[in-house]
Each structure stands twice: as structure tokens, then as C-alpha cells.
Design an enzyme around this catalytic site. Structure first.
Site, PDB file in Angstrom:
ATOM      1  N   ASN A 131      -0.617  -7.006   8.647  1.00  0.00           N
ATOM      2  CA  ASN A 131      -1.014  -6.062   7.598  1.00  0.00           C
ATOM      3  C   ASN A 131      -1.755  -6.791   6.479  1.00  0.00           C
ATOM      4  O   ASN A 131      -1.375  -6.745   5.318  1.00  0.00           O
ATOM      5  CB  ASN A 131       0.196  -5.291   7.049  1.00  0.00           C
ATOM      6  CG  ASN A 131       1.256  -6.204   6.433  1.00  0.00           C
ATOM      7  OD1 ASN A 131       1.462  -7.321   6.887  1.00  0.00           O
ATOM      8  ND2 ASN A 131       1.931  -5.716   5.398  1.00  0.00           N
ATOM      9  N   HIS A 190      -0.687   1.860  16.350  1.00  0.00           N
ATOM     10  CA  HIS A 190      -0.904   0.682  17.211  1.00  0.00           C
ATOM     11  C   HIS A 190       0.124   0.632  18.341  1.00  0.00           C
ATOM     12  O   HIS A 190       0.769  -0.391  18.576  1.00  0.00           O
ATOM     13  CB  HIS A 190      -0.855  -0.605  16.375  1.00  0.00           C
ATOM     14  CG  HIS A 190      -1.898  -0.665  15.298  1.00  0.00           C
ATOM     15  ND1 HIS A 190      -3.244  -0.747  15.577  1.00  0.00           N
ATOM     16  CD2 HIS A 190      -1.798  -0.649  13.946  1.00  0.00           C
ATOM     17  CE1 HIS A 190      -3.929  -0.792  14.448  1.00  0.00           C
ATOM     18  NE2 HIS A 190      -3.081  -0.714  13.442  1.00  0.00           N
ATOM     19  N   ILE A 215     -17.008  -3.845  12.866  1.00  0.00           N
ATOM     20  CA  ILE A 215     -16.830  -3.748  11.419  1.00  0.00           C
ATOM     21  C   ILE A 215     -16.150  -5.003  10.861  1.00  0.00           C
ATOM     22  O   ILE A 215     -16.595  -5.575   9.862  1.00  0.00           O
ATOM     23  CB  ILE A 215     -15.996  -2.499  11.051  1.00  0.00           C
ATOM     24  CG1 ILE A 215     -16.690  -1.215  11.544  1.00  0.00           C
ATOM     25  CG2 ILE A 215     -15.773  -2.429   9.542  1.00  0.00           C
ATOM     26  CD1 ILE A 215     -18.026  -0.949  10.894  1.00  0.00           C
ATOM     27  N   VAL A 216     -15.075  -5.448  11.501  1.00  0.00           N
ATOM     28  CA  VAL A 216     -14.373  -6.643  11.038  1.00  0.00           C
ATOM     29  C   VAL A 216     -15.298  -7.854  11.085  1.00  0.00           C
ATOM     30  O   VAL A 216     -15.443  -8.598  10.106  1.00  0.00           O
ATOM     31  CB  VAL A 216     -13.108  -6.906  11.883  1.00  0.00           C
ATOM     32  CG1 VAL A 216     -12.504  -8.267  11.533  1.00  0.00           C
ATOM     33  CG2 VAL A 216     -12.070  -5.823  11.660  1.00  0.00           C
ATOM     34  N   VAL A 218     -11.714  -8.471  17.501  1.00  0.00           N
ATOM     35  CA  VAL A 218     -11.986  -7.630  18.668  1.00  0.00           C
ATOM     36  C   VAL A 218     -11.088  -6.398  18.638  1.00  0.00           C
ATOM     37  O   VAL A 218      -9.882  -6.509  18.408  1.00  0.00           O
ATOM     38  CB  VAL A 218     -11.754  -8.411  19.976  1.00  0.00           C
ATOM     39  CG1 VAL A 218     -12.002  -7.526  21.187  1.00  0.00           C
ATOM     40  CG2 VAL A 218     -12.652  -9.636  20.026  1.00  0.00           C
ATOM     41  N   LEU A 219     -11.671  -5.233  18.882  1.00  0.00           N
ATOM     42  CA  LEU A 219     -10.886  -3.994  18.925  1.00  0.00           C
ATOM     43  C   LEU A 219     -11.389  -3.088  20.036  1.00  0.00           C
ATOM     44  O   LEU A 219     -12.597  -2.869  20.168  1.00  0.00           O
ATOM     45  CB  LEU A 219     -10.983  -3.238  17.595  1.00  0.00           C
ATOM     46  CG  LEU A 219     -10.325  -1.854  17.593  1.00  0.00           C
ATOM     47  CD1 LEU A 219      -8.808  -1.993  17.580  1.00  0.00           C
ATOM     48  CD2 LEU A 219     -10.799  -1.010  16.438  1.00  0.00           C
ATOM     49  N   TYR A 264      -1.076   4.528  10.750  1.00  0.00           N
ATOM     50  CA  TYR A 264      -1.467   3.559  11.776  1.00  0.00           C
ATOM     51  C   TYR A 264      -0.265   3.376  12.694  1.00  0.00           C
ATOM     52  O   TYR A 264       0.841   3.085  12.227  1.00  0.00           O
ATOM     53  CB  TYR A 264      -1.839   2.214  11.145  1.00  0.00           C
ATOM     54  CG  TYR A 264      -3.143   2.219  10.389  1.00  0.00           C
ATOM     55  CD1 TYR A 264      -4.349   2.454  11.037  1.00  0.00           C
ATOM     56  CD2 TYR A 264      -3.169   1.971   9.022  1.00  0.00           C
ATOM     57  CE1 TYR A 264      -5.559   2.454  10.341  1.00  0.00           C
ATOM     58  CE2 TYR A 264      -4.367   1.963   8.318  1.00  0.00           C
ATOM     59  CZ  TYR A 264      -5.559   2.208   8.983  1.00  0.00           C
ATOM     60  OH  TYR A 264      -6.745   2.211   8.293  1.00  0.00           O
ATOM     61  N   ALA A 310      -6.895  -8.981  14.983  1.00  0.00           N
ATOM     62  CA  ALA A 310      -6.466  -8.029  16.020  1.00  0.00           C
ATOM     63  C   ALA A 310      -5.007  -8.197  16.401  1.00  0.00           C
ATOM     64  O   ALA A 310      -4.568  -7.643  17.411  1.00  0.00           O
ATOM     65  CB  ALA A 310      -7.342  -8.185  17.263  1.00  0.00           C
ATOM     66  N   ARG A 357       0.837  -1.201   0.000  1.00  0.00           N
ATOM     67  CA  ARG A 357       0.000   0.000   0.000  1.00  0.00           C
ATOM     68  C   ARG A 357       0.875   1.256   0.000  1.00  0.00           C
ATOM     69  O   ARG A 357       2.072   1.201   0.297  1.00  0.00           O
ATOM     70  CB  ARG A 357      -0.918   0.015   1.225  1.00  0.00           C
ATOM     71  CG  ARG A 357      -2.030  -1.005   1.189  1.00  0.00           C
ATOM     72  CD  ARG A 357      -2.797  -1.060   2.507  1.00  0.00           C
ATOM     73  NE  ARG A 357      -2.015  -1.659   3.575  1.00  0.00           N
ATOM     74  CZ  ARG A 357      -2.448  -1.825   4.822  1.00  0.00           C
ATOM     75  NH1 ARG A 357      -3.652  -1.393   5.159  1.00  0.00           N
ATOM     76  NH2 ARG A 357      -1.684  -2.399   5.737  1.00  0.00           N
ATOM     77  N   ASP A 390      -2.318  -6.905  15.321  1.00  0.00           N
ATOM     78  CA  ASP A 390      -1.519  -5.679  15.425  1.00  0.00           C
ATOM     79  C   ASP A 390      -1.799  -4.914  16.711  1.00  0.00           C
ATOM     80  O   ASP A 390      -1.084  -3.973  17.047  1.00  0.00           O
ATOM     81  CB  ASP A 390      -1.706  -4.769  14.202  1.00  0.00           C
ATOM     82  CG  ASP A 390      -3.154  -4.510  13.867  1.00  0.00           C
ATOM     83  OD1 ASP A 390      -4.035  -4.871  14.670  1.00  0.00           O
ATOM     84  OD2 ASP A 390      -3.420  -3.939  12.790  1.00  0.00           O
ATOM     85  N   GLU A 425      -5.901   4.882  13.757  1.00  0.00           N
ATOM     86  CA  GLU A 425      -6.847   3.979  14.416  1.00  0.00           C
ATOM     87  C   GLU A 425      -7.524   4.566  15.653  1.00  0.00           C
ATOM     88  O   GLU A 425      -8.460   3.961  16.184  1.00  0.00           O
ATOM     89  CB  GLU A 425      -6.164   2.650  14.779  1.00  0.00           C
ATOM     90  CG  GLU A 425      -5.193   2.712  15.948  1.00  0.00           C
ATOM     91  CD  GLU A 425      -3.788   3.128  15.552  1.00  0.00           C
ATOM     92  OE1 GLU A 425      -2.902   3.087  16.420  1.00  0.00           O
ATOM     93  OE2 GLU A 425      -3.585   3.502  14.379  1.00  0.00           O
TER      94      GLU A 425
END
Length: 376
Positions: free
Chosen positions: A306, A101, A183-184, A244-245, A99, A273, A20, A275, A123
Site C-alpha cells: 500500500n 486484488h 501508468i506506473v 506490471v499489471l 481495492y 505489483a 487513507r 499486491d 482495480e
């Protein structure tokens, strides 16, 4: 008063198989039109299908070496968190927009604090309704990918149980267990149901479970998140997806090693999850696209941090759709004014002037939390 002219740098991503890029040529053009300079490292967009010439046509300057991009830029836009090879490029007062993290990256956090970098994490930028607009598109991509990846590794050739996710007439489909209904999890469920799997989402919010029931019209089952329900569901899973976030915080460990031991031989775990530290105890390492899996207790673990980097064209376009407005705001107004006027953006600031400025990040790192307003 004239608006500041900011130099925005876009280095090439160096994480394993990360294709990316943080800014499309169109985004570079919008920054240029707004009176800012854009420096792009040579080849930064190639993995996403954008040539250096594409950037030049939009007014960007192509720079041969990453060190020069970092050295000349007021704001660095990236996709993934900087790696140790990039720590030496940090400089005081520079804005790093990517990002981060940091809850699972203590060494990176220490470097950002020592160098007094203004670290703005995609994030943790959060809207008043609690949604995470810069995480959402990548969560959509990762959620959908988690199922196609799981289906792939369930094939016997790759070490899986030898199960077709949707089964065939007369043969039952696979059981897909998804931890988390955000969302995931929602996007993973869409893909798994589309392939004909039996799907269960484990979620802690009763309201969210009601919403999922409405969204999917009863085609999947929901379970309240508690150790008993998780243990029972995990034991039956052919494919277990961690989705889960908690914004800015380390992912909670919901699946114990004993639960993983109870799974069927050849079952597959995909932890989106990872990362943020992972929600499954046996996810004890981060893997890469070039070496994505390892086996533990007879269960195949996929722990690539990623995942959207495997579909860079889609991911880059989706990501820059949501990051560019914030980048323009930072460039046009400057950090101080932009963060003061936009509370959503303010929540994205994780480090500033050597202090941790996000409460969940501070707690995860065991460091004192300082309100951003106290440092301005």
C-alpha cells in the site's frame, strides 16, 4: 419510482500504516444530498487530514466502532482489501466497494463467496479503451513514489550501493530499469528522468513503446519484453522497478531468482505489483511501511503493498475524485440497475451471490467463472 436510500459505511483502515480513507467529507456530503445516509467510523479520516467534525458538517454520522459501521451499512467503502479481523463483519448481500486484488488473496475470496458479499473491485473497473480509471490515480502515485523510495534506499546508510540517482558532473547517474510501460511505469520514468537517471522501460507492446518514445522524446530507451532482454537489463540495474499489471490476474513472474543473483550488491528492487503477487521471483513476502525492506542475494527488496498510504492526503483526494461517481451511481440506482446499465462498473464485480464473476479472477483462484447476467 423513488430512488433507494442506501446506508454507506466508511470504516477506518486497519492495514499497517494505511492512512487513507475511502470517502472525503465532500463526498459524504454529495451522498447525503442525494438522499443517502453516511456512517463514518470515528477517526477514519484523521490520517488524511479530515476530522470527525469535518464529516459531521457534511451530514455524516460518526460511529464509534467498526463493527457497528459494517452491521448498519448496505454498502461499505474502503481503500484496501479487508483483513482477517474484518471477515466476521461480512453479511449476505452487502456491497463491498474497495481495492480487492483477489487474485493474490484466496482466503479473502473464500470469505466473500461464503458470505455472498457483492465484491466490487476498484482495480477491475475498466473503460472500453482498456484503461482502469479507479486504479490510474493510485498507479500514478505509486509510480512516482517508487523512484523516490528507490533513491532513498540506494543510500549506503539504508543498505544500498551508495549511489545518487542523478549522479553529478563527471560521475555517471544510476541505471533505472522499469518493467512495464503502463501508468506506473510511465510515472516512474518521469520521476527518474527528472532526477537525471539513465532509464530503460521493458514493455511487451510495440505500440506502447512507440508511444513512450513520443512521450519522452528519445530521452529513455525501450526494450521488448523477453527473457534475454530482461536478464541483460536486470544485471545492469541499480534500481529495478516492477510495474506490471494484468487486470484482475496475478502479476506474471518476469524476473527469476537467478537474475536477481546477477545484480550488483546493494542494488534496490521496488515491486509496485506486489499486491497482485509481484513480478519478481524473490519478492516472496509482502512488507509494511513500518518494516519495508529485506535483503536477498545482496539486493534490497521493497515490497510494501500500500505504497500510496504513505502520502495519504494526496492519495485520498486523488482516489475519491474517481470512486465517488461510481459510488453515487450504485447508491442512486441500486446495484442491479447500476451494474446492468454500466458495463464499465459491471467489470468491477468480482463476487456476487457466492460466485466469482470476473474471468481473470476466477482463473487466478482456480474457481469456476459465472457471468453476472446469469445471477441477476
Amino acid at each position: 419510482m423513488s430512488k433507494p436510500c442506501l446506508v454507506v459505511g466508511v470504516p477506518k483502515e486497519i492495514k499497517n500504516n494505511e492512512n487513507r480513507v475511502a470517502l472525503t467529507p465532500g463526498g459524504a456530503g454529495m451522498l447525503q444530498i442525494s438522499g443517502h445516509r453516511v456512517l463514518v467510523e470515528a477517526g477514519a479520516g484523521i490520517g488524511s487530514g479530515f476530522s470527525d467534525e469535518d464529516y459531521k458538517q457534511e451530514g455524516a454520522t460518526i460511529i464509534a466502532h467498526a463493527a457497528d459501521v459494517w452491521a448498519q451499512s448496505d454498502m461499505i467503502m474502503k481503500v484496501k482489501e479487508p483483513l482477517p479481523a474484518e471477515y466476521g463483519y461480512f453479511k449476505e448481500g452487502q456491497i463491498l466497494f474497495t481495492y480487492l486484488h483477489l487474485a493474490a488473496a484466496g482466503d479473502l475470496a473464500a470469505q466473500l463467496l461464503e458470505k455472498k458479499v457483492t465484491g466490487i473491485a476498484y482495480e477491475t473497473i475498466q473503460l472500453p479503451n482498456g484503461s482502469l480509471p479507479l486504479l490510474t490515480p493510485m498507479s500514478e502515485v505509486a509510480g512516482r513514489m517508487s523512484v523516490q523510495i528507490g533513491a532513498h534506499y540506494l543510500e549506503k546508510f539504508y543498505g544500498g550501493r551508495g549511489i545518487l540517482l542523478g549522479g553529478v558532473p563527471g560521475v555517471p547517474p544510476a541505471d533505472v530499469i522499469i518493467l512495464g510501460g503502463g501508468i506506473v511505469g510511465t510515472n516512474a520514468a518521469k520521476m527518474a528522468l527528472g532526477l537525471g537517471a539513465n532509464v530503460v522501460i521493458i514493455e511487451r507492446s510495440a505500440d506502447r513503446m512507440r508511444a513512450l518514445d513520443d512521450i519522452f522524446g528519445g530521452h529513455l530507451r525501450t526494450l521488448m519484453s523477453n527473457p534475454y532482454n530482461i536478464a541483460s537489463a536486470v544485471q545492469k540495474a541499480d534500481l529495478l522497478i516492477g510495474a506490471v499489471l494484468i487486470p484482475g490476474a496475478r502479476a506474471p513472474r518476469l524476473v527469476t531468482a537467478a537474475m536477481v543473483q546477477s545484480m550488483k550488491p546493494g542494488a534496490v528492487i521496488v515491486d509496485v505489483a506486489v499486491d497482485q503477487g509481484g513480478s519478481i521471483e524473490t519478492i516472496d513476502r509482502v512488507t509494511t511501511h513500518s518494516d519495508p525492506t529485506y535483503e536477498k542475494f545482496g539486493v534490497l527488496h521493497y515490497a510494501v503493498a500500500n505504497m500510496p498510504g504513505a502520502v495519504p492526503r494526496t492519495s485520498t483526494l486523488a482516489l475519491t475524485n474517481v470512486t465517488l461517481p461510481y459510488a453515487l451511481e450504485l447508491a442512486n440506482k441500486g446495484f442491479t440497475q447500476a451494474s446492468a446499465e454500466n458495463y464499465t462498473l459491471q467489470l468491477g464485480v468480482n463476487t456476487y451471490k457466492g460466485s466469482v464473476t470476473h474471468p481473470a479472477v476466477a482463473e487466478a483462484l482456480g474457481k469456476p467463472y459465472t457471468k453476472l447476467i446469469e445471477l441477476s
